[in-house]
Design an enzyme around this catalytic site. Structure first.
Site, short mmCIF file in Angstrom:
data_model
loop_
_atom_site.label_atom_id
_atom_site.label_comp_id
_atom_site.label_asym_id
_atom_site.label_seq_id
_atom_site.Cartn_x
_atom_site.Cartn_y
_atom_site.Cartn_z
NE ARG A 1 -35.53 53.31 -15.65
CZ ARG A 1 -36.66 52.63 -15.48
NH1 ARG A 1 -37.48 52.42 -16.49
NH2 ARG A 1 -36.99 52.15 -14.30
NE ARG B 1 -41.15 52.66 -20.23
CZ ARG B 1 -41.32 52.33 -18.96
NH1 ARG B 1 -40.36 51.73 -18.29
NH2 ARG B 1 -42.44 52.59 -18.33
CE LYS C 1 -43.36 49.46 -17.31
NZ LYS C 1 -42.73 48.92 -16.10
CE LYS D 1 -39.95 47.26 -19.71
NZ LYS D 1 -39.72 46.69 -18.39
CB CYS E 1 -35.21 44.94 -8.88
SG CYS E 1 -36.02 44.70 -7.30
CB CYS F 1 -38.56 50.62 -5.68
SG CYS F 1 -39.96 50.05 -6.65
CB CYS G 1 -42.76 43.98 -5.72
SG CYS G 1 -42.75 44.87 -7.29
CB CYS H 1 -37.35 45.50 -12.04
SG CYS H 1 -38.91 46.40 -11.93
FE1 SRM Z 1 -39.04 47.94 -13.61
C1 SRM Z 1 -41.60 49.67 -12.27
C2 SRM Z 1 -36.90 49.67 -11.72
C3 SRM Z 1 -36.54 46.75 -15.49
C4 SRM Z 1 -41.11 45.51 -14.81
N1 SRM Z 1 -39.28 49.46 -12.27
C5 SRM Z 1 -40.44 50.06 -11.89
C6 SRM Z 1 -40.15 51.29 -11.02
C7 SRM Z 1 -40.06 52.48 -11.91
C8 SRM Z 1 -41.12 51.51 -9.83
C9 SRM Z 1 -42.31 52.39 -10.04
O1 SRM Z 1 -43.06 52.22 -11.02
O2 SRM Z 1 -42.55 53.22 -9.16
C10 SRM Z 1 -38.77 50.87 -10.45
C11 SRM Z 1 -37.87 52.01 -10.01
C12 SRM Z 1 -37.04 51.59 -8.81
C13 SRM Z 1 -36.03 52.58 -8.42
O3 SRM Z 1 -36.11 53.08 -7.28
O4 SRM Z 1 -35.13 52.86 -9.19
C14 SRM Z 1 -38.26 49.97 -11.55
N2 SRM Z 1 -37.13 48.28 -13.67
C15 SRM Z 1 -36.40 48.94 -12.75
C16 SRM Z 1 -34.92 48.76 -12.98
C17 SRM Z 1 -34.09 49.97 -12.61
C18 SRM Z 1 -34.45 47.53 -12.19
C19 SRM Z 1 -32.98 47.39 -11.98
O5 SRM Z 1 -32.64 47.09 -10.85
O6 SRM Z 1 -32.20 47.51 -12.91
C20 SRM Z 1 -34.92 48.40 -14.47
C21 SRM Z 1 -34.84 49.60 -15.35
C22 SRM Z 1 -34.88 49.22 -16.79
C23 SRM Z 1 -34.55 50.34 -17.73
O7 SRM Z 1 -33.43 50.82 -17.68
O8 SRM Z 1 -35.42 50.68 -18.55
C24 SRM Z 1 -36.29 47.76 -14.59
N3 SRM Z 1 -38.91 46.47 -14.97
C25 SRM Z 1 -37.75 46.06 -15.55
C26 SRM Z 1 -37.93 44.78 -16.17
C27 SRM Z 1 -36.85 43.97 -16.89
C28 SRM Z 1 -36.72 44.37 -18.33
O9 SRM Z 1 -37.42 45.25 -18.82
O10 SRM Z 1 -35.91 43.76 -19.00
C29 SRM Z 1 -39.25 44.41 -15.96
C30 SRM Z 1 -39.91 43.07 -16.35
C31 SRM Z 1 -40.24 43.00 -17.80
C32 SRM Z 1 -41.58 43.58 -18.07
O11 SRM Z 1 -41.68 44.78 -18.29
O12 SRM Z 1 -42.57 42.83 -18.01
C33 SRM Z 1 -39.86 45.49 -15.20
N4 SRM Z 1 -41.08 47.68 -13.58
C34 SRM Z 1 -41.74 46.60 -14.10
C35 SRM Z 1 -43.15 46.71 -13.79
C36 SRM Z 1 -44.25 45.71 -14.20
C37 SRM Z 1 -44.74 46.06 -15.57
C38 SRM Z 1 -45.86 45.20 -16.07
O13 SRM Z 1 -46.56 45.67 -16.97
O14 SRM Z 1 -46.04 44.07 -15.66
C39 SRM Z 1 -43.30 47.91 -13.06
C40 SRM Z 1 -44.60 48.49 -12.49
C41 SRM Z 1 -45.42 49.19 -13.51
O15 SRM Z 1 -45.00 49.45 -14.63
O16 SRM Z 1 -46.57 49.47 -13.16
C42 SRM Z 1 -41.99 48.47 -12.93
FE1 SF4 Z 2 -39.42 48.02 -7.46
FE2 SF4 Z 2 -40.68 45.73 -7.72
FE3 SF4 Z 2 -39.24 46.66 -9.73
FE4 SF4 Z 2 -38.02 45.77 -7.61
S1 SF4 Z 2 -39.31 44.55 -8.94
S2 SF4 Z 2 -37.56 47.74 -8.64
S3 SF4 Z 2 -39.39 46.32 -5.99
S4 SF4 Z 2 -41.05 47.60 -8.94
#
Ligand code: SRM
Ligand code: SF4
Length: 589
Positions: free
Chosen positions: A93, A163, A238, A240, A465, A471, A506, A510
């Site tokens: 990323r 981030r 993380k 944000k 997402c 993922c 899930c 995201c």
């Molecule tokens: Fe996310 C984890 C994809 C925005 C909350 N996110 C992941 C991972 C890296 C899976 C992993 O940990 O193994 C995913 C990778 C999937 C893949 O195969 O590419 C993933 N997140 C994404 C993206 C690519 C979704 C998308 O379809 O665009 C977004 C990338 C953002 C970026 O460029 O930086 C993405 N993730 C978000 C958002 C939305 C936002 O930030 O505006 C959230 C919700 C806001 C938040 O953070 O609360 C989000 N991602 C998470 C979480 C839950 C974090 C938490 O503390 O609650 C995880 C899991 C973790 O961190 O343990 C996670």
């Molecule tokens: Fe993966 Fe869950 Fe984030 Fe979707 S919402 S990219 S399934 S970690």
């Protein structure tokens, strides 16, 4: 919610925060501390040709370099049956503040997708960055070296750091007089991004000079290794940050750990920033003490104090955030434990000269744009065009060679490229003389600009997402399932509804599904929870309407809700507002 045992912030710091005994801290905390500036054994393991993957410790450290170890889940079972190991690869990323890229940078990313990603795709993300999937371990150095030649980086795109900083991608170019003044986001966003980049040179050591090939010297200025902002523990989790104005909340400011709302007077002169803290959406279906949360109003600071306030919020979370349990380590949980009054006072203390009370914003002032279609720029004679990219995936498909077409336009006309928080792309700085040709090139190639009748409103506002197959946390499909669901709803006659509908594979959410008018969150393969009652502008959380709904029933369930909304709504009442007013209990009846 608030845990009485820990209601004293100093007790939190001592017992679950940065001062907690090392042996009690989570494994990742211990790992960061012993990693020598995030180095660990990453270089050795990356160069080890005998395996396609790295150890879990190295993987945890590599997240800070914007890299995730993954495997192709489509082939996992089949490979297991055949006695083969998982089909490992990495997701990379990049970090792109405000999603702003030059044409040359985009063209390089396109080339990297072609040469390094087995998926051969560019994936625009919900935080305005770009991801690449299916990069082999042995290709990581080449990839980073490539990025480095055009001053791009994946450093700090993931991991326990700040981030990608989000702000409106057209803040500095949009000609709308009601939005003037947002040009300041560009500078502030960059300042925050630069301030929050980790200081250790491990990224450059490992990925650029790691093979002792000095032909490509790092283009980034190497700095002191001292992590003056983060300390050697980095953040507990993380973190944000997003910047917005109420008139265009295209970055969902209430979902950020730290949200900054720029406040202007009637003449559009910047007064300062409202500070929101503690947004976060991830939760777990099973863990009742995990929950999505929208950010709370904390205070207001003038432009001269904004960087001190940003530092203040980050360092409060650094010093008090949970270091024992990573599932409770986000700022939202800390804020619920210490309360907003304490947080306001502590932030005022850190800013030095105090902070003012939060300035109330009329709820009716909030709007959200997606920036699709053609728009005039502030700069006379220039225009930008927003192009719809379904779920951010840019790839060549049968009948729609979108990656190739986009590359051709960008290569020929060299527009600036900007990524939106809804996974779409903008081409900017287009002179009037090129507008018509670019328009017809894009339409001929098959793109939707939201200006023709082709793109339905329902599809325009959807977001999903990545989920399967890459993922590792996905419980259900998202990016591959949502387009099918939208088609089913279009076929039922609901294509014209402007409703924000988002799917996540899930509960990590995201796609920011918990603030959508309709949120769909994966429970298990082919099963989703349906949430209703969020609002179009992303200010409110939705609520659980139905659990474990099979994918094949989703369209009927949602269509039934739409029909009821049509019959019962007040004049002009949006779906989210209607379903919020009625409430999930009544909707179930
Ligand atoms: Fe996310 C984890 C994809 C925005 C909350 N996110 C992941 C991972 C890296 C899976 C992993 O940990 O193994 C995913 C990778 C999937 C893949 O195969 O590419 C993933 N997140 C994404 C993206 C690519 C979704 C998308 O379809 O665009 C977004 C990338 C953002 C970026 O460029 O930086 C993405 N993730 C978000 C958002 C939305 C936002 O930030 O505006 C959230 C919700 C806001 C938040 O953070 O609360 C989000 N991602 C998470 C979480 C839950 C974090 C938490 O503390 O609650 C995880 C899991 C973790 O961190 O343990 C996670
Ligand atoms: Fe993966 Fe869950 Fe984030 Fe979707 S919402 S990219 S399934 S970690």
């Amino acid at each position: 919610m608030a845990d009485q045992q820990y209601s004293d912030p100093e007790v939190i710091r001592r017992e679950q925060g940065i001062d907690a005994p090392l042996e009690k801290k989570s494994k990742v905390e211990q790992l960061k501390l012993s990693s020598k500036g995030l180095r660990g054994n990453v270089l050795e393991e990356m160069l080890d040709e005998s395996t396609p993957n790295v150890s879990n410790d190295s993987y945890q450290l590599m997240k800070h370099f914007g890299m995730y170890q993954q495997d192709n889940r489509d082939t996992r079972i089949e490979r297991k049956r055949a006695g083969l190991e998982k089909d490992y690869s990495f997701m990379i990323r990049t970090k792109v503040p405000g999603g702003i890229l030059s044409a040359e940078q985009y063209l390089l990313l396109d080339e990297l997708a072609e040469n390094f990603s087995t998926f051969k795709s560019i994936r625009l993300t919900t935080r305005q960055t770009i991801q690449f999937h299916g990069v082999g371990k042995h290709q990581l150095q080449g990839f980073v070296r490539g990025l480095n030649t055009r001053l791009l980086t994946s450093y700090g795109a993931c991991g326990d750091v700040v981030r990608n900083t989000m702000f409106c991608p057209v803040a500095d170019i949009d000609a709308d007089p009601a939005l003037r003044g947002r040009e300041v986001f560009w500078e502030l966003g960059r300042q925050i991004s630069d301030r929050t980049l980790p200081r250790t040179n491990s990224y450059y050591d490992i990925f650029i000079d790691g093979e002792k090939d000095d032909s490509l010297s790092p283009k980034f200025e190497l700095r002191s290794e001292a992590e003056d902002l983060y300390g050697e523990n980095y953040m507990p989790r993380k973190f944000k940050i997003g910047i917005t104005v109420p008139e265009d909340n295209c970055i969902d400011v209430y979902t950020q750990d730290l949200g900054l709302v720029a406040m202007f007077d009637e003449k559009r002169k910047l007064q300062g920033y409202n500070i929101l803290a503690g947004g976060g959406l991830g939760h777990s279906h099973a863990k009742k003490d995990s929950y999505p949360r929208v950010a709370s109003p904390i205070g207001f600071v003038g432009p001269d104090k904004i960087m001190a306030a940003v530092d203040g919020v980050i360092t409060i979370q650094r010093d008090y955030g949970n270091r024992l349990d990573r599932k409770r380590a986000r700022l939202k949980y800390l804020l619920d434990e210490v309360g907003t009054d304490w947080f306001h006072k502590e932030l005022a203390r850190r800013v030095g000269s105090g902070i003012e009370a939060y300035r109330e914003i009329d709820p009716a002032a909030w709007k959200a744009e997606d920036h699709l279609g053609w728009h005039d720029q502030l700069q006379p004679g220039l225009h930008y065009v927003g192009i719809f990219i379904e779920n951010g995936r840019i790839e060549d498909r049968k009948g729609f060679k979108m990656r190739t077409a986009l590359r051709k336009v960008i290569d020929k006309y060299r527009p600036q490229v900007r990524i939106t928080g809804q996974q779409n792309i903008i081409l900017a700085n287009i002179p009037t003389k090129n507008k018509r040709t670019i328009n017809s090139m894009l339409l001929k190639a098959g793109f939707d600009l939201g200006t023709e009748d082709k793109l339905s409103e329902l599809r325009r506002w959807e977001m999903s997402c990545v989920a399967l197959p890459t993922c590792g946390l996905a419980l259900a499909e998202a990016e591959r399932a949502m387009p099918v669901l939208i088609t089913q709803l279009e076929e039922r006659g609901f294509g014209n509804e402007s409703i924000v509908m988002r799917m996540s594979g899930c509960p990590n959410s995201c796609s920011r599904a918990p603030v959508a008018e309709i949120g769909l969150i994966g429970r298990a393969p082919q099963k989703y929870n349906i949430y209703t009652g969020g609002d179009f502008e992303g200010l409110r959380l939705n609520e659980l309407f139905k659990e474990n709904v099979p994918f094949d029933d989703l369209a009927d369930e949602i269509a039934a809700l739409f029909k009821r909304w049509h019959a019962e709504r007040n004049e002009g009442e949006a779906f989210g507002d209607w379903s919020h007013r009625v409430g999930v209990e009544a909707l179930k009846g």
